[in-house]
Design an enzyme around this catalytic site. Structure first.
Site, PDB file in Angstrom:
ATOM      1  N   ASN A 164     -33.336 -10.746 -19.848  1.00  0.00           N
ATOM      2  CA  ASN A 164     -32.346  -9.915 -20.545  1.00  0.00           C
ATOM      3  C   ASN A 164     -31.802 -10.681 -21.753  1.00  0.00           C
ATOM      4  O   ASN A 164     -31.510 -11.881 -21.647  1.00  0.00           O
ATOM      5  CB  ASN A 164     -31.197  -9.640 -19.536  1.00  0.00           C
ATOM      6  CG  ASN A 164     -30.203  -8.598 -19.984  1.00  0.00           C
ATOM      7  OD1 ASN A 164     -30.588  -7.526 -20.408  1.00  0.00           O
ATOM      8  ND2 ASN A 164     -28.922  -8.910 -19.878  1.00  0.00           N
ATOM      9  N   GLU A 211     -26.641  -3.256 -21.628  1.00  0.00           N
ATOM     10  CA  GLU A 211     -25.226  -3.580 -21.873  1.00  0.00           C
ATOM     11  C   GLU A 211     -24.716  -2.812 -23.087  1.00  0.00           C
ATOM     12  O   GLU A 211     -24.046  -3.372 -23.960  1.00  0.00           O
ATOM     13  CB  GLU A 211     -25.039  -5.085 -22.085  1.00  0.00           C
ATOM     14  CG  GLU A 211     -25.566  -5.943 -20.951  1.00  0.00           C
ATOM     15  CD  GLU A 211     -25.292  -7.434 -21.125  1.00  0.00           C
ATOM     16  OE1 GLU A 211     -24.469  -7.813 -21.975  1.00  0.00           O
ATOM     17  OE2 GLU A 211     -25.929  -8.225 -20.406  1.00  0.00           O
ATOM     18  N   GLU A 261     -30.361 -14.267 -21.647  1.00  0.00           N
ATOM     19  CA  GLU A 261     -30.183 -14.841 -22.987  1.00  0.00           C
ATOM     20  C   GLU A 261     -30.890 -16.185 -23.178  1.00  0.00           C
ATOM     21  O   GLU A 261     -30.262 -17.185 -23.533  1.00  0.00           O
ATOM     22  CB  GLU A 261     -28.676 -14.943 -23.304  1.00  0.00           C
ATOM     23  CG  GLU A 261     -28.006 -13.579 -23.225  1.00  0.00           C
ATOM     24  CD  GLU A 261     -26.488 -13.607 -23.382  1.00  0.00           C
ATOM     25  OE1 GLU A 261     -25.924 -14.696 -23.585  1.00  0.00           O
ATOM     26  OE2 GLU A 261     -25.879 -12.526 -23.306  1.00  0.00           O
ATOM     27  N   HIS A 289     -25.690  -4.508 -27.617  1.00  0.00           N
ATOM     28  CA  HIS A 289     -24.329  -4.677 -28.142  1.00  0.00           C
ATOM     29  C   HIS A 289     -24.401  -4.363 -29.644  1.00  0.00           C
ATOM     30  O   HIS A 289     -24.750  -5.225 -30.455  1.00  0.00           O
ATOM     31  CB  HIS A 289     -23.822  -6.095 -27.890  1.00  0.00           C
ATOM     32  CG  HIS A 289     -23.592  -6.380 -26.447  1.00  0.00           C
ATOM     33  ND1 HIS A 289     -22.640  -5.701 -25.714  1.00  0.00           N
ATOM     34  CD2 HIS A 289     -24.184  -7.239 -25.584  1.00  0.00           C
ATOM     35  CE1 HIS A 289     -22.658  -6.147 -24.449  1.00  0.00           C
ATOM     36  NE2 HIS A 289     -23.594  -7.068 -24.359  1.00  0.00           N
TER      37      HIS A 289
END
Ligand code: G3I
Length: 479
Positions: free
Chosen positions: A215, A279, A174, A251
């Site tokens: 990521n 994820e 992130e 997400h």
């Protein structure tokens, strides 16, 4: 069970393509472990095995896990259904080095050992992240040079510990703002963008075989943030930084699947990096309806299909496989049901959607999936009430066309009641939220069948009956 047992034993005995370097050393003993945990899953005789379907496509299908839960049904499904595992929290800096220089590898070790015993890949998550840092780091004051050394040493220490046992590392997590600019993390603010190159170089030096990923979330479809990641990867490649892959967290919100997902994955792959959905969860407003769960099936299927359509997309990881182990309800109140299995470990339509995308053509048992009924009806009665106590009798009817093989009924107390003791179910309460889970003897409800359970409770002021119930996350009619 007999059929499942035979399949599990067959699966353990059959040659498996290499799923991890460690798995090449799979011994007869660990093969037996696969067979044994496989006894408990799949949940229904004809259910598909996601890891086998994914392997046949040359991909992995993984899940994030809470490592302390890797026993019983949770452990059995993790082992039987997934060929990659990721620790939800236990490899993060705050978990492994809560005090400077003092390490706790318990959860991370448990995960890696479990994966090796079950022939699974490991996605290591995550080495450098602005969140879940230990307090000594987050609140400490360090010179720039000192911070750079601390970061590089952390990356080296953790990747060295698991050298040769991790397939993919999320080295940096992130790094971006929503507009695609660099996030003002401690690392970026003090060290500039070079912190990313340093982290990747330290990881490569310590574990040359691990594939190294960057990521992030909200980069799944094209847009400003994805463009920011694209430019960042271009810059890193141009500097010769050893980056192997880009993770797209996935997400997602039901009904908002990015239409550009596949094209976006492809454009990154065309930069010369691997890509992965790292994820995946798809949240919805609770209580989940049958229609929402059917749509969620389509969207899990679409994400898996998009990955399969991109040659360099290595696999998909669900961020938790069961709704009982998802971060969503804690962070988005009123939202949930975001994973492929319900809270009672029953596969939801989404599980069958994943399987279908992976080439499975079997029968999901009607209604789009396993233990998710096409309908339920709850009758709630209070046959006796006294002073501040009462007895409640609940009848749960499966009005769907497929059997239910494990159930959780939920409701909210409208006037502050409390459950004191229950029969024919285990009833727990948190605030005004109540969950009743089947007993061993009444887990199965055939189509058209019903079960009864009851409890004693306390009340004051009013004892108003609840008006809404859910079964395994799907809304029931009430009478
Ligand atoms: O372990 C403590 C426990 O002792 C304590 O009683 C409890 C009280 O709240 O907290 C527990 O720690 C929680 C931890 O999860 C383990 O359950 C933390 O409060 C909670 O903040 C933490 O949440 C994790 C979150 O990252 C932190 O940002 C989630 O489980 C985890 O799923 C989530 O994962 C992140 C990925 O790493 C990166 N991408 C986004 C994703 C979702 O936020």
């Amino acid at each position: 069970m007999r059929t499942a047992k035979l399949r599990a034993l067959r699966r353990a005995a059959a040659p498996r393509p290499a799923v991890s370097r460690a798995a090449t050393a799979l011994t007869a003993l660990t093969a037996l472990a696969v067979a044994m945990v496989g006894l408990a899953a799949p949940a229904h005789a004809a259910d598909p095995v996601l890891r086998d379907l994914a392997t046949a496509k040359g991909r992995y299908y993984g899940t994030a896990v809470t490592t302390s839960k890797l026993t019983g049904t949770y452990g059995a499904i993790t082992a039987a259904q997934f060929n990659s595992v990721t620790p939800g929290n236990e490899m993060k800096w705050g978990s492994v080095e809560p005090t400077r220089g003092s390490f706790n590898w318990d959860g991370a070790d448990r995960l890696v050992n479990f994966a090796e015993a079950n022939g699974q890949k490991v996605r290591g998550h995550t080495l450098v992240w602005h969140s879940q840092m230990p307090n000594w780091l987050a609140n400490g004051t360090f010179s720039d040079a000192e911070l750079r050394t601390i970061m590089n040493e952390h990356v080296t220490t953790e990747t060295t510990r698991y050298k040769g046992r991790i397939d993919h590392w999320d080295v940096v997590n992130e790094p971006l703002n929503e507009d695609g600019t660099m996030r003002a993390s401690t690392f970026y603010t003090q060290l500039g963008e070079s912190y990313i190159a340093d982290a990747f170089r330290s990881a490569r030096a310590a574990d040359p075989a691990a594939k190294l990923y960057i990521n992030d979330y909200n980069t799944d479809g094209t847009g400003a943030k994805s463009n920011g990641m694209y430019s960042l990867v271009q810059r890193l490649k141009a500097q010769g930084v050893p980056i192997d892959g880009v993770g797209f967290q996935g997400h997602l919100i039901l009904g908002q699947l990015p239409s550009t997902l596949q094209a976006n994955l492809q454009r990154f792959a065309d930069l010369g990096v691997d890509v992965a959905i790292t994820e995946l969860d798809i949240r919805m407003t609770l209580p989940a309806t049958t229609a929402q769960l059917a749509q969620q099936k389509d969207e899990f299927k679409a994400v898996t299909t998009a990955c399969l359509a991109v040659t360099r997309c290595k696999g998909v990881t669900a961020w938790g496989f069961t709704d009982s182990d998802s971060w969503i309800p804690d962070v988005f109140p009123g939202q949930g049901a975001a994973t492929p299995y319900d809270e009672s470990f029953q596969p939801k339509p989404a599980y069958y959607g994943i399987a279908e995308a992976l080439g499975w053509t079997g029968d999901s048992g009607g209604g789009g999936g396993g233990g998710t009924p096409t309908g339920c009806a709850v009758t709630y009665a209070v046959p006796s009430q006294w002073n501040n106590g009462f007895t409640a009798a609940v009848t749960l009817r499966n009005t769907g066309s497929s059997p239910v093989s494990g159930w959780t009924v939920r409701w909210t107390w409208p006037s502050g009641q409390s459950v004191t003791s229950a029969w024919n179910a285990t009833v727990t309460q948190s605030g005004t939220q109540v969950a009743a889970v089947n007993a061993a003897h009444n887990a199965a409800i055939p189509a058209g069948g019903s079960v009864d359970f009851g409890f004693n409770g306390g009340w004051s002021g009013a004892n108003t009956a609840p008006t809404a119930f859910t079964l395994n996350g799907a809304a029931c009619t009430t009478s």
